[in-house]
Design an enzyme around this catalytic site. Structure first.
Site: not given
Length: 452
Positions: A43-45
């Site tokens: 999700i950090k993208d």
């Protein structure tokens, strides 16, 4: 024709997948927002790209510059992908508790990785926070992203994660459950969802050893709450500026063991190969299940992919060394079946005697004992070959046809070692129990135990 101009255009629009087996004891519907479908497998993208775009817009980083960040691995991966496309260099500072796979992946996409000690205070000059800040001041045309205090972090989730969940559930979501680390995911997503429906409950999942839960409950930053923990990607020893605690309804803390065990269970029972925080997120939901009802629609955020943890939570030895894996042993197999005295045969008994015992008790393996000692064995497989070549063998004594003795092991020998000892030519293993009595485990016993 339709295609993406670069890898960054594939970020977001990740699937919402219903959980079925691992949540069978919950009264409600549970959906997982599986963000390992992002190109960097986490999700950090989303926030990595957003932080870089905002830094560019504000002129904080120039073409050809260097991105500096302290990361547990996933934010670094998102930034590294963006850097490849946009032409930046990357230096990432991480801690020695993070999995080796994370550092190796960052290096694979061209980043430089610096590893710092975990068990130091944030303000310590050797902490990964301090080292990242220092590098950003020493390297020309560099920018420290600072995901903890950079509000573009939560903005990314306000603009993407929240709207996606709202649209995918057609506004029917009643609860959001998310592990709490930098605060960006839970705060940004919650801000959007609360604007749409203030009644949606936001549950944050923390880890023991983090101070976030006590801070939420009391407003106090209590460093006595802080102690080392193994869980990765969430929990903090300070309160990042990305938090807006007013949009969070409840915190719950989970153990390192529970998160690891549940992550493995998700993989086995749902086919979702997720990271550590997914198991912890689900464990947090389990702990709050008494607040749920059949009409509720719960969304759990599953942050990243299990490939980041193959040397840790998906490694049996690593799990066993930390007491996280309930290892089945010889003793467990014996205790889990009907108690029965070990059947043996003597060297001077006949083959016919052995066959009669096997038929009466429906067994395939008989140890040969002489004067209380394990001296040989008889198996259906071995006898079958001998009877085919000589039918009169039935009248011969066991000692003329017996096979080698079954191996003897300790009563607490793990099943995986037993399975290595039981082969085509050796169908059983023996061990003495606490009373000094011999017990037997056969190939069938091992198969039955592993299938449970």
């Amino acid at each position: 024709m339709a295609w993406k101009k670069n890898i960054l255009e594939t970020i977001g629009n990740t699937p919402l997948i219903q959980l079925n087996k691992v949540t069978k004891n919950l009264p409600c519907t549970v959906l997982a927002k599986v963000d390992y479908f992002n190109p960097g497998n986490s999700i950090k993208d989303r926030m990595a790209l957003k932080m870089l775009e905002v830094a560019e817009q504000e002129g904080k980083i120039k073409p050809g510059g260097t991105i500096v960040e302290g990361t547990s691995g996933n934010t670094g991966m998102g930034l590294a992908l963006a850097a490849v496309v946009k032409g930046y260099k990357c230096i990432f500072v991480t801690t020695d508790k993070q999995s080796k796979e994370k550092a190796d992946i960052l290096k694979a996409v061209g980043a430089e990785v610096i590893v710092c000690p975990t068990n130091v205070m944030p303000e310590d000059p050797n902490s990964y926070y301090s080292v990242a800040k220092r590098l950003a001041t020493e390297i020309p045309n560099s920018f420290y992203m600072n995901q903890y205090d950079n509000l573009a972090n939560r903005l990314a989730h306000y603009e993407s994660t929240g709207p996606e969940i709202w649209e995918q559930t057609e506004g029917k979501i009643t609860h959001l459950v998310c592990t709490a680390g930098t605060g960006g995911t839970i705060t940004g997503t919650a801000q959007y969802l609360k604007e749409k429906n203030p009644d949606i409950k936001i549950w944050a999942v923390d880890v023991y050893g983090s101070l976030l839960t006590k801070y939420f409950n009391t407003g106090e930053v209590d460093m006595n709450e802080v102690h080392p923990y193994i869980s990765e990607g969430f929990g903090e020893d300070f309160v990042p500026k990305n938090y807006d605690m007013s949009v969070i309804d409840q915190f719950t803390q989970v153990t390192d063991k529970d998160g690891a065990v549940l992550a493995r269970k998700i993989a086995r029972e749902e086919g979702l190969f997720c990271g550590y925080s997914a198991g912890s997120c689900l464990q947090g939901l389990m702990q709050l299940k008494d607040s749920l009802k059949p009409t509720d629609l719960v969304v759990c955020i599953f942050h990243d992919h299990g490939s980041r943890y193959v040397g840790k939570i998906y490694n049996d030895q690593w799990m066993q060394e930390r007491g996280f894996l309930e290892v089945k042993t010889f003793r467990d197999i014996v205790n889990g079946r009907n108690s029965q005295k070990l059947l043996t045969i003597a060297p001077n008994d006949t083959v016919a005697d052995a066959i009669a015992l096997m038929e009466k008790f429906d067994i395939e393996n008989l140890p040969v004992f002489e004067d209380g000692n394990n001296t040989g064995s008889i198996s259906q497989q071995g006898l079958f070959g001998k009877l085919l070549s000589n039918a009169d063998i039935k009248n011969q004594q066991i000692k003329t046809v017996q096979e080698k003795a079954y191996p003897e092991v300790a009563i607490d020998t793990p099943i995986d070692r037993l399975s290595n000892l039981i082969t085509k030519d050796n169908g059983a293993v023996l061990a003495k129990d606490e009373a000094g009595m011999y017990q037997i485990v056969t190939k069938y016993d091992v198969i039955k135990s592993l299938s449970k």
